[in-house]
Design an enzyme around this catalytic site. Sequence first.
Site, PDB file in Angstrom:
ATOM      1  N   ARG A 142      -1.119   8.426  -0.049  1.00 36.87           N
ATOM      2  CA  ARG A 142      -1.856   9.558  -0.591  1.00 36.87           C
ATOM      3  C   ARG A 142      -3.353   9.385  -0.356  1.00 36.87           C
ATOM      4  O   ARG A 142      -3.868   8.277  -0.261  1.00 36.87           O
ATOM      5  CB  ARG A 142      -1.664   9.688  -2.117  1.00 36.87           C
ATOM      6  CG  ARG A 142      -0.253   9.822  -2.604  1.00 36.87           C
ATOM      7  CD  ARG A 142       0.304  11.226  -2.378  1.00 36.87           C
ATOM      8  NE  ARG A 142       1.591  11.377  -3.015  1.00 36.87           N
ATOM      9  CZ  ARG A 142       2.748  11.013  -2.464  1.00 36.87           C
ATOM     10  NH1 ARG A 142       2.781  10.495  -1.268  1.00 36.87           N
ATOM     11  NH2 ARG A 142       3.882  11.195  -3.121  1.00 36.87           N
ATOM     12  N   HIS A 179       1.663   4.088  -3.049  1.00 35.17           N
ATOM     13  CA  HIS A 179       1.925   4.979  -4.189  1.00 35.17           C
ATOM     14  C   HIS A 179       1.216   4.533  -5.457  1.00 35.17           C
ATOM     15  O   HIS A 179       1.827   4.246  -6.485  1.00 35.17           O
ATOM     16  CB  HIS A 179       3.429   5.122  -4.426  1.00 35.17           C
ATOM     17  CG  HIS A 179       3.765   6.416  -5.108  1.00 35.17           C
ATOM     18  ND1 HIS A 179       4.076   6.479  -6.445  1.00 35.17           N
ATOM     19  CD2 HIS A 179       3.832   7.684  -4.649  1.00 35.17           C
ATOM     20  CE1 HIS A 179       4.329   7.732  -6.775  1.00 35.17           C
ATOM     21  NE2 HIS A 179       4.186   8.486  -5.697  1.00 35.17           N
TER      22      HIS A 179
END
Length: 159
Positions: free
Chosen positions: A134, A149
């Site tokens: 991300r 994560h």
Amino acid sequence: MLQKIVRRRPAGRALRALTAFLAALPLLLLPACSSSGGHKETKTTSPAAGPTRTAQGSPGAPAWAKGMRTVAPDQLPAEARKTLELIDKGGPFPYDKDGTVFGNHENRLPKQARGYYHEYTVPTPGSKNRGARRIITGNHAERYYTGDHYETFEAVVKP
């Protein structure tokens, strides 16, 4: 009338203080025991092992990245660079969850009010779902990358 004799242990308070000190001692000695002798260094890897990352506290890092590991955008995976470009352009984003509020529940980023951070998916080749990677953005142009994560973050800084 018999009086009950209560013995006080004058050393009780001192013993508790000594115990607290001894419990904290490893934390105080940890920087002195590191291989770098307490100095902050740049970590480099061979080209086969991956990109060069700058260790915590790199000089010249913006204030929001102080104390964090930093990485330049060109050191990120190609998919992360593409996600950064989409963020800069305002989309369109390939995943419905892109741009949603990131709660920072793990408290690995600086504490901010809810709604300050937003998350964007970095596609993982071969993954059947969104994968673990991300980009997290802050309201003041901060950019963070996580490849695991939200376990660890790197501040994405311009060289």
